[in-house]
Design a protein around this motif. Structure first.
Motif, PDB file in Angstrom:
ATOM      1  N   SER A 257      -5.855   7.413  -3.559  1.00  0.00           N
ATOM      2  CA  SER A 257      -4.707   7.913  -2.756  1.00  0.00           C
ATOM      3  C   SER A 257      -3.300   6.688  -2.587  1.00  0.00           C
ATOM      4  N   GLN A 258      -4.439   6.367  -1.343  1.00  0.00           N
ATOM      5  CA  GLN A 258      -3.374   5.416  -0.440  1.00  0.00           C
ATOM      6  C   GLN A 258      -3.202   4.433  -1.085  1.00  0.00           C
ATOM      7  N   VAL A 259      -3.899   3.749  -2.223  1.00  0.00           N
ATOM      8  CA  VAL A 259      -3.866   2.846  -3.239  1.00  0.00           C
ATOM      9  C   VAL A 259      -2.705   3.001  -3.854  1.00  0.00           C
ATOM     10  N   PHE A 260      -2.986   4.601  -4.808  1.00  0.00           N
ATOM     11  CA  PHE A 260      -1.898   4.362  -5.182  1.00  0.00           C
ATOM     12  C   PHE A 260      -0.718   4.350  -5.056  1.00  0.00           C
ATOM     13  N   MET A 261      -0.295   5.129  -3.850  1.00  0.00           N
ATOM     14  CA  MET A 261       1.011   5.109  -2.811  1.00  0.00           C
ATOM     15  C   MET A 261       1.148   3.899  -2.720  1.00  0.00           C
ATOM     16  N   LEU A 262       0.332   3.140  -1.717  1.00  0.00           N
ATOM     17  CA  LEU A 262       1.264   1.251  -1.375  1.00  0.00           C
ATOM     18  C   LEU A 262       1.628   1.127  -2.940  1.00  0.00           C
TER      19      LEU A 262
ATOM     20  N   ALA B 185       5.234   0.061  -2.041  1.00  0.00           N
ATOM     21  CA  ALA B 185       5.326  -1.883  -1.816  1.00  0.00           C
ATOM     22  C   ALA B 185       6.812  -2.361  -2.408  1.00  0.00           C
ATOM     23  N   ILE B 186       7.142  -1.856  -3.609  1.00  0.00           N
ATOM     24  CA  ILE B 186       7.987  -1.744  -5.006  1.00  0.00           C
ATOM     25  C   ILE B 186       9.147  -1.236  -4.275  1.00  0.00           C
TER      26      ILE B 186
ATOM     27  N   ILE C 265      14.711  -0.529  -0.355  1.00  0.00           N
ATOM     28  CA  ILE C 265      15.500   0.392   0.364  1.00  0.00           C
ATOM     29  C   ILE C 265      16.172  -0.360   1.663  1.00  0.00           C
ATOM     30  N   ILE C 266      15.045  -1.460   1.937  1.00  0.00           N
ATOM     31  CA  ILE C 266      15.403  -2.392   2.958  1.00  0.00           C
ATOM     32  C   ILE C 266      16.493  -3.463   2.181  1.00  0.00           C
TER      33      ILE C 266
END
Length: 332
Positions: free
Chosen positions: A296-301, A305-306, A311-312
């Motif tokens: 789940s952490q990998v999927f959300m990362l 990353a996109i 946003i910034i």
């Protein structure tokens, strides 16, 4: 080996810091609103944040959503422990947002909308600080669930944290207005910034000393070797920034007071990190205890990353476009 849990902790810490700084000066302007003269003074103060205020709250969504997704157990414990505060915060943000729009469209009731803008900002700032205080003082956990009462969050310590947050946001707001305003309104902002800076520093010190007596583990992290050698630069750098800020407020017409106020918040959050690391819920759940599964952490990362660079990027572009001073007719 890369520890995804630590990476996610840093991502959420960054999102919270970005929210505190960006929406903090918005809320600070609302808190200080009654101190500005009715008419041009208040209009200029509000116009200074008109192009950016709603985008600033993006970081609140990222921080809260990231906590839910990356640390679901921490989310499931912290939210029930602070439901009254979270509800009050959201209502404050709603009143503030509605007032921001309607004070221009309903001039006949502008005094009421001005009060709603002030009240919503004050409530949102106070409750955010109290949520932090409730987390730091400890949340009762039993069998991986919140085991406390409805009013555990209401203590002198959480009120102290709440008042400190109000003062800090007032400092961010007034230093932003020093940068963006001119003339009489800027002079008012300078006086408010000096008072807010002194109050913020005093309350930061009070909370820091309170923390040492609040929890023996907190005291160990700050007062025993070898931890003290890693922690010592934080208060030293905080003091240096504070002195520079007090010197800049009466003299500088540009952005320097605002950036120094941000630096003061940065070192305050660094101190918070030293105090609670590696806990997501102090003394109850570490970040690894509360973390989502690795997949789940990998999927959300991948998603972060996109989306985070976007946003910034649009945030930086908005601030660049509206980088000048504010006059009676808006930015120039």
């Amino acid at each position: 080996m890369i520890d995804l849990t630590v990476i996610w902790a840093l991502i959420i810490a960054f999102a919270v810091f970005a929210y505190v700084v960006m929406d903090g000066f918005d809320l600070g302007i609302g808190i200080l609103f009654p101190a500005f003269p009715v008419g041009k003074g208040r209009n200029r103060a509000m116009n200074s944040i008109a192009p950016v205020w709603d985008g600033n709250e993006t970081w609140l969504v990222l921080g809260g959503g990231g906590l839910f997704a990356a640390f679901p157990l921490a989310y499931a414990v912290i939210l029930p422990a602070t439901y009254p505060l979270v509800i009050a915060m959201l209502l404050g943000l709603v009143f503030r947002g509605v007032a921001f729009e309607y004070r221009w469209r309903d001039p006949g009731h502008r005094a009421y909308w001005d009060f709603a803008f002030f009240g919503g900002s004050l409530v949102a700032a106070l409750t955010q600080g109290m949520i932090l205080g409730a987390l730091l003082q400890g949340i009762e956990v039993s069998e991986r669930a919140y085991a406390g009462s409805w009013f555990d969050w209401l203590t002198p310590y959480t009120l102290l944290c709440g008042v400190g947050t109000v003062a800090g946001y007032a400092l961010l707001g007034s230093s932003w207005l020093i940068w963006k305003l001119e003339g009489e309104a800027q002079a008012v902002a300078r006086k408010l910034a000096l008072r807010a800076a002194l109050a913020t520093m005093a309350l930061m010190g009070a909370v820091s000393f309170y923390n040492i007596g609040l929890n023996p583990d907190y005291a160990d992290r700050w007062l025993t070797a070898p931890e003290i050698y890693y922690a010592a630069p934080v208060p030293i750098l905080t003091a240096m920034v504070a002195i520079s800020l007090l010197r800049a407020i009466p003299r500088d017409d540009g952005s320097k007071p605002f950036w120094l106020a941000i630096a003061l918040f940065f070192f305050g959050m660094a101190g918070l990190g030293v105090t609670i690391w590696p806990y997501a819920v102090p003394e109850a759940l570490t970040i690894w205890d509360a973390a989502a599964p690795e997949r789940s952490q990998v999927f959300m990362l991948v998603g972060v990353a996109i989306t985070m660079p976007l946003i910034i990027g649009y945030t930086a572009w908005a601030y660049w476009v509206f980088r000048g001073k504010v006059g009676d007719e808006g930015y120039h």
